[in-house]
Design a protein around this motif. Structure first.
Motif, PDB file in Angstrom:
ATOM      1  N   MET A 278       0.841  -1.204   0.000  1.00  0.00           N
ATOM      2  CA  MET A 278       0.000   0.000   0.000  1.00  0.00           C
ATOM      3  C   MET A 278       0.868   1.242   0.000  1.00  0.00           C
ATOM      4  O   MET A 278       1.968   1.218   0.533  1.00  0.00           O
ATOM      5  CB  MET A 278      -0.896  -0.002   1.225  1.00  0.00           C
ATOM      6  N   ALA A 279       0.355   2.275  -0.612  1.00  0.00           N
ATOM      7  CA  ALA A 279       1.170   3.485  -0.721  1.00  0.00           C
ATOM      8  C   ALA A 279       0.290   4.678  -1.020  1.00  0.00           C
ATOM      9  O   ALA A 279      -0.833   4.532  -1.493  1.00  0.00           O
ATOM     10  CB  ALA A 279       2.195   3.309  -1.817  1.00  0.00           C
ATOM     11  N   SER A 280       0.816   5.838  -0.716  1.00  0.00           N
ATOM     12  CA  SER A 280       0.136   7.059  -1.125  1.00  0.00           C
ATOM     13  C   SER A 280       0.490   7.337  -2.584  1.00  0.00           C
ATOM     14  O   SER A 280       1.432   6.772  -3.121  1.00  0.00           O
ATOM     15  CB  SER A 280       0.593   8.215  -0.249  1.00  0.00           C
ATOM     16  N   VAL A 281      -0.295   8.196  -3.211  1.00  0.00           N
ATOM     17  CA  VAL A 281       0.002   8.590  -4.589  1.00  0.00           C
ATOM     18  C   VAL A 281      -0.007  10.112  -4.638  1.00  0.00           C
ATOM     19  O   VAL A 281      -0.942  10.744  -4.138  1.00  0.00           O
ATOM     20  CB  VAL A 281      -1.048   8.028  -5.574  1.00  0.00           C
TER      21      VAL A 281
ATOM     22  N   GLN B 255       0.386  -2.121  -4.685  1.00  0.00           N
ATOM     23  CA  GLN B 255       0.398  -0.925  -3.842  1.00  0.00           C
ATOM     24  C   GLN B 255      -0.847  -0.104  -4.068  1.00  0.00           C
ATOM     25  O   GLN B 255      -1.343   0.563  -3.169  1.00  0.00           O
ATOM     26  CB  GLN B 255       1.602  -0.052  -4.171  1.00  0.00           C
TER      27      GLN B 255
ATOM     28  N   ILE C 296       4.464   7.246  -6.465  1.00  0.00           N
ATOM     29  CA  ILE C 296       3.724   6.217  -5.727  1.00  0.00           C
ATOM     30  C   ILE C 296       4.573   5.909  -4.504  1.00  0.00           C
ATOM     31  O   ILE C 296       5.721   5.488  -4.642  1.00  0.00           O
ATOM     32  CB  ILE C 296       3.495   4.968  -6.592  1.00  0.00           C
ATOM     33  N   GLY C 297       4.032   6.160  -3.337  1.00  0.00           N
ATOM     34  CA  GLY C 297       4.841   6.058  -2.127  1.00  0.00           C
ATOM     35  C   GLY C 297       5.914   7.137  -2.189  1.00  0.00           C
ATOM     36  O   GLY C 297       5.648   8.286  -2.499  1.00  0.00           O
ATOM     37  N   GLU C 298       7.146   6.711  -1.968  1.00  0.00           N
ATOM     38  CA  GLU C 298       8.254   7.665  -1.966  1.00  0.00           C
ATOM     39  C   GLU C 298       8.835   7.854  -3.362  1.00  0.00           C
ATOM     40  O   GLU C 298       9.612   8.774  -3.585  1.00  0.00           O
ATOM     41  CB  GLU C 298       9.381   7.135  -1.047  1.00  0.00           C
ATOM     42  N   HIS C 299       8.489   6.939  -4.280  1.00  0.00           N
ATOM     43  CA  HIS C 299       9.218   6.890  -5.546  1.00  0.00           C
ATOM     44  C   HIS C 299       8.501   7.618  -6.671  1.00  0.00           C
ATOM     45  O   HIS C 299       7.338   7.366  -6.924  1.00  0.00           O
ATOM     46  CB  HIS C 299       9.452   5.432  -5.961  1.00  0.00           C
TER      47      HIS C 299
ATOM     48  N   THR D 214      -6.500  -1.244   0.418  1.00  0.00           N
ATOM     49  CA  THR D 214      -5.498  -0.811  -0.557  1.00  0.00           C
ATOM     50  C   THR D 214      -5.909   0.535  -1.166  1.00  0.00           C
ATOM     51  O   THR D 214      -7.076   0.751  -1.474  1.00  0.00           O
ATOM     52  CB  THR D 214      -5.378  -1.859  -1.684  1.00  0.00           C
ATOM     53  N   THR D 215      -4.929   1.416  -1.336  1.00  0.00           N
ATOM     54  CA  THR D 215      -5.166   2.698  -2.003  1.00  0.00           C
ATOM     55  C   THR D 215      -5.842   2.435  -3.351  1.00  0.00           C
ATOM     56  O   THR D 215      -5.381   1.599  -4.119  1.00  0.00           O
ATOM     57  CB  THR D 215      -3.827   3.412  -2.261  1.00  0.00           C
TER      58      THR D 215
ATOM     59  N   ASP E 242      -2.489   7.112   1.755  1.00  0.00           N
ATOM     60  CA  ASP E 242      -2.404   5.665   1.828  1.00  0.00           C
ATOM     61  C   ASP E 242      -3.753   5.076   2.247  1.00  0.00           C
ATOM     62  O   ASP E 242      -4.328   5.485   3.248  1.00  0.00           O
ATOM     63  CB  ASP E 242      -1.340   5.338   2.883  1.00  0.00           C
TER      64      ASP E 242
END
Lengths: 352, 312
Positions: A1-4, A153, A62-65, A185-186, A28
């Motif tokens: 899972m991740a933020s966008v 994610q 997406i997440g940190e990337h 999940t996001t 997230d």
């Protein structure tokens, strides 16, 4: 899972700019719906997040990337397409396990993950079937199963319900929402159907002509639309718009109709400009007081009555919850709920 | 009183004065007979005649006598027949595999978008339109050990001159090269049609599922064009089995009998040695071989079928 994170993203095909400078933060686990009319760029934006379209300018993370230059297959996202995009020559189980199979995952592990996803979606008995042997709703579930098995994610949905009939759509809406609550999940979901947006989203992003019109929780958008476009797009039947201006503390329409100013609006801040008065059909009641007009259309659905009333040239749609013995051509008096009315600047479209 | 009889197609009604109309049996024969005559004359009769000849001993210009299974027994112990059968199968196998490979690769290339694609596609298809005998003559010149352009080209990269169709060891591969040159475009066209009919969406889905280009080809493209590949294999197999013109025009089955396929041996037996009975027996056996092969291919084709998500 991740933020966008979508940061000042633009998309142009040659000279045609499809998306102008869109920024959206998705937390997230959030369920975000991109909504807007056809051609507003919502699907393109989703495909850019997926990696199926290049990004002309700006940044998507997406997440940190930052994923701008990452290929779709390296983004660890799963997508459900409008036409399902199942592999026609593979069984349901093979469709769902495909992503793991090509990663050379342990077959036993793949099988157990497929089985688990199938049990979540009620597909256990269909695992050996081919897509052609399934109904539309079942294919939709397989497409979702394929996404679940991946444990990605982010889930991306591109108008997943638009090929289903009305009843199934309502059912699948509930299932997708339940699935999100279960998996957490996001999720980014694209639709042109504002009912889907209102019922499913944690947060709605209203897009129009490649621009974000408003971002907010469903009821925020309903109660406090930022502008005329959002006001007209969210809510069904659509909000009534009456053009006019403020004179001596009351709103006077172009046709001479006078309406009380919405609550909380000072005459001074509205005076001297072209205005649009907005009132939702469900915020009008037939109380025997207020504007007098003639019923021009009556549609009773049982739970409510939809009527249009001609008030001196302005045709106003009304939605009455109570059973009224109205007839076409009959005189009626309607009262506007001032607390729920809005005033927009006609030139900028912004709410006052 | 005149009765008006309802008319039906093919039913002749005759109203006879004072009686009920007489219905005659439908008479379709005039329409069917011409077709029957043609089919009988060009398919059924030759077949029956071939079968009949194959159980007779008959050399043209001499008297005929019934021979029973003698011709067939002779075939079984004729090393030249077995050799020609082996040549036929080798030639067919290579002339299917090589055009299939090159045709599929060409289709994948021509399916992509690039400048001048239409023009290049058109040029690529040209060999298919050439007359086989003309093709054979041109290639015979190209294969010439001293004067041919192929050995000249090889000499440029330092490879010694080859004997091509003039060496028993290289004659079949050389003939297959001609066949491949001429028929790769046909495979390309069939596969290109297949590629055009493949839906686009599953590939996006596979891209997201993490499939690389090779995996997308292996797991999506290939199975989805399999029915088209199968059709190309069937057409190529039948054509290669029948192949006569190129071989006859280039080598007549030589050097020696090194490129003698059943078709050439059969032709020589029947029309050079005038041994009609023996030639007919060969034709019958070859026919059985072709039917068996076709049967296997059709079974494979059934298995390669898939139907898309819409059930079409």
């Amino acid at each position: 899972m991740a933020s966008v994170t979508i940061n000042n993203v633009q998309k142009a095909f040659g000279n045609a700019k499809i998306i102008h400078d869109v920024s959206v933060d998705i937390a997230d686990g959030e369920f975000v719906i991109l909504v807007g009319p056809s051609g507003c760029g919502k699907s393109t934006l989703l495909r850019m997040i997926a990696g199926l379209e290049t990004i002309s300018a700006g940044k998507i993370a997406i997440g940190e990337h930052t994923v701008n230059n990452l290929r779709a297959r390296d983004r660890n996202i799963a997508m459900v397409f409008q036409n399902y995009a199942l592999y026609p020559h593979m069984t349901v189980a093979d469709n769902m396990g495909f992503a793991l199979r090509i990663k050379k995952a342990d077959p036993a592990d793949t099988a157990s993950r497929v089985k688990r996803a199938a049990s979540i979606l009620g597909l256990e008995k269909l695992l050996d079937r081919y897509p052609r042997q399934l109904s539309g709703g079942q294919r939709q579930r397989v497409a979702m199963g394929r996404a679940i098995v991946r444990d990605p994610q982010v889930f991306l949905f591109d108008e997943p319900l638009s090929n289903l009939d009305a009843k199934l759509r309502v059912q699948m809406r509930g299932e997708i929402k339940a699935l999100h609550q279960r998996l957490g999940t996001t999720t980014i979901y694209v639709t042109h159907d504002q009912i889907e947006a209102m019922t499913m989203a944690d947060k709605i992003v209203v897009l129009h002509d490649g621009l974000v019109e408003q971002i907010g929780a469903p009821l925020d958008l309903y109660d406090r639309p930022a502008n005329l476009f959002v006001a007209g797009f969210i809510g069904s039947p659509a909000m009534n718009f009456i053009h006019g201006h403020v004179e001596e503390g009351i709103f006077r329409s172009a046709g001479g109709l006078t309406l009380p100013l919405p609550e909380g609006i000072q005459p001074a801040e509205a005076a001297g400009r072209e205005l649009v008065y907005g009132i939702r059909p469900e915020h009008i009641r037939a109380t025997g007081q207020g504007l007098s007009g003639t019923v021009t259309l009556m549609e009773a659905t049982g739970s409510e009555i939809f009527a249009t009333v001609d008030c001196g040239g302005e045709v106003i749609s009304c939605l009455f919850r109570e059973r009224l013995a109205l007839k076409q051509g009959e005189a009626v008096r309607i009262e506007i709920d001032r607390a729920s009315a809005h005033l927009f600047d006609a030139r900028t479209g912004q709410r006052i | 009183m005149s009765a008006i009889a309802p008319e039906r197609a093919g039913v002749t009604t005759q109203a006879i004065e004072g009686s009920q109309p007489v219905r005659l049996a439908p008479n379709y024969w005039p329409f069917v007979v011409p077709a029957l005559v043609v089919v009988g004359a060009v398919i059924v009769f030759p077949w029956a005649f071939t079968l009949w000849m194959s159980v007779n001993s008959w050399t043209l210009g001499q008297s005929r006598s019934f021979a029973g299974m003698e011709n067939y027994l002779r075939l079984a112990s004729d090393p030249r027949f077995w050799e020609s059968l082996w040549h036929t199968l080798t030639y067919t196998f290579l002339s299917v595999v090589a055009p299939m490979f090159f045709g599929t690769v060409a289709a994948l290339i021509f399916d992509a978008r690039f400048p001048l694609r239409g023009l290049l596609r058109g040029l690529f298809v040209m060999p298919m339109m050439a007359t086989p005998v003309a093709v054979a003559l041109v290639w015979t010149m190209m294969f010439h050990p001293q004067l041919g352009v192929l050995n000249y080209l090889l000499s440029l990269v330092g490879i010694p001159a080859q004997e091509w169709i003039f060496n028993p060891n290289t004659v079949i591969p050389s003939l297959v090269a001609v066949e491949t040159w001429q028929w790769t475009p046909l495979v390309m066209l069939i596969v290109l049609g297949g590629l055009a009919s493949v839906p686009r969406e599953p590939f996006e889905s596979a891209e997201i599922d993490g499939a690389n280009a090779w995996q997308q080809f292996r797991y999506l493209t290939l199975p989805m064009i399999a029915p088209f590949l199968m059709i190309a294999v069937i057409i190529r197999t039948i054509d290669a089995l029948k192949s006569f013109d190129i071989i006859y025009a280039m080598t007549q089955g030589g050097p020696g009998t090194a490129s003698e396929t059943i078709n050439i041996y059969l032709y020589n037996t029947a029309f050079s040695y005038y041994d009609m009975g023996y030639g007919s027996a060969m034709a019958v056996v070859f026919f059985i071989v072709i039917v068996a092969l076709s049967f296997i291919l059709l079974m494979l084709r059934q298995r390669s079928q898939w139907i898309d998500a819409e059930g079409k």
